[in-house]
Design an enzyme around this catalytic site. Sequence first.
Site, mmCIF file in Angstrom:
data_model
loop_
_atom_site.group_PDB
_atom_site.id
_atom_site.type_symbol
_atom_site.label_atom_id
_atom_site.label_comp_id
_atom_site.label_asym_id
_atom_site.label_seq_id
_atom_site.Cartn_x
_atom_site.Cartn_y
_atom_site.Cartn_z
ATOM 1 N N HIS A 1 -7.710 -5.773 0.131
ATOM 2 C CA HIS A 1 -6.469 -5.005 0.273
ATOM 3 C C HIS A 1 -5.706 -5.472 1.513
ATOM 4 C CE1 HIS A 1 -3.957 -1.475 -0.237
ATOM 5 N NE2 HIS A 1 -4.181 -1.098 1.010
ATOM 6 N N SER B 1 0.823 -1.208 0.000
ATOM 7 C CA SER B 1 0.000 0.000 0.000
ATOM 8 C C SER B 1 0.863 1.268 0.000
ATOM 9 C CB SER B 1 -0.950 -0.073 1.189
ATOM 10 O OG SER B 1 -2.088 0.676 0.903
#
Length: 425
Positions: free
Chosen positions: A404, A263
């Site tokens: 995610h 990320s």
Amino acid sequence: MRKYSLILLFSFLMSGYANAQREKVNYDKSKIPVYKLPDVLTRFNGRKVKSEKVWLKKQRPDILKQFTDEVYGKIPGVMGISEVKVWESSDEALNGLAHRKQISLFFTKDDRHLEVNVLMYLPKKSAKVSVFVGYNFTGNHTVINDPAIRLTESWVNDNPSIGIINNQVTEQSRASDEDSWPVEEIIKAGYGLVTIYYGDFDPDKNDFSDGIHPFFYQENQANPRYNEWGSVAAWAWGLSKAMDYLEQDPMVDSKKVAVLGHSRLGKAALWAGATDPRFAMVISNESGCGGAALSRRKIGETVHMINTSFPHWFCDNFLKYNDNENLLPVDQHMLLALIAPRPLYVASAEGDKWADPRGEFLSAKYASAVYELLGKEGLPAKEMPEVNQPVMGNIGYHIRTGKHDLTLYDWQQYIQFADKHFGGK
Ligand code: GTR
């Protein structure tokens, strides 16, 4: 007190704004604007790049400069580690499977001091070992259930569900992120793991009075200049400092260091890989906007959204491109191309639409032209692979099922990729 309430009000308004932005987000591919990507092998003066020499001597430095000036910001000086202290080590980690070391890197300038804690697990081998180096989100003690790891004393984003209150961690957060760090699998595969809490270099908040930035200020300067580094570049710089240390560590093969990040930390890993050729492999796990994903697609998170929610991540020049992506002199496939010919892995998740998986894939695909110019296979796929079907050339890519996250599945692919390029155990 009044100041505190104002800050609270401001954060409340900002988070409201960020949520409103998220609601406005486009996930409809029919609404992707018409765009034309800059060709990675066409120079800014319009000439074509046809040789390795022109790539290395002209085009690569030109692209690197554009990313430095317009996106991440330049580092306004040079600074080395002033002191290294190995303050804990054991041969008995993971039930005797691994060496563990805890090290402090000190940075000093005038009366400013910064201490960065490095945690290492290394397989027991007589030869030097290849390692993965990556930042963690909430402190070294969160990556594994090991009582020997010191709790971080640095500022950490609040997370009451794991006992992080008033920006300080508590014992409750120990091992809270262990699912993202399969230390035993990494060690058993023959690799070491080096991890650092990213906030040791720069706390992740819109405040340039803390972390590493002030060490470089001129007199009366309180913020980086419009073309100077934001937090992503500061974190990338920190990775390079970790590399300075790894070059001195007798147990580590510093020619086989893979830099990895998830990320926002994937953005930092990519920028570290682009700016520091000592990283022999670069791994971007769901890095999205400002990372591997193409900015011009404007699907999921956009430049405007990221600059609004995280005004401290990029340099101020990047604000010019809010809703103005076509004006960018570069796009993110060119960032990936800066890593060529070194092995690069880009990973996406099906449930991570915010990071635009297809934009991450296309970026890897378009970076391949540079790998090919340099005589290497880039990404061995013209079309986006099915979920859970990794492809691995000198560029690797997968999109996995799920959300995610950095998962065991992701690590298994990175280990396989490292086996392929670092020559296995
Ligand atoms: C999100 C941000 C992304 C990504 C992510 C993360 O809120 O919009 O760009 O970096 O944070 O780091 O978890």
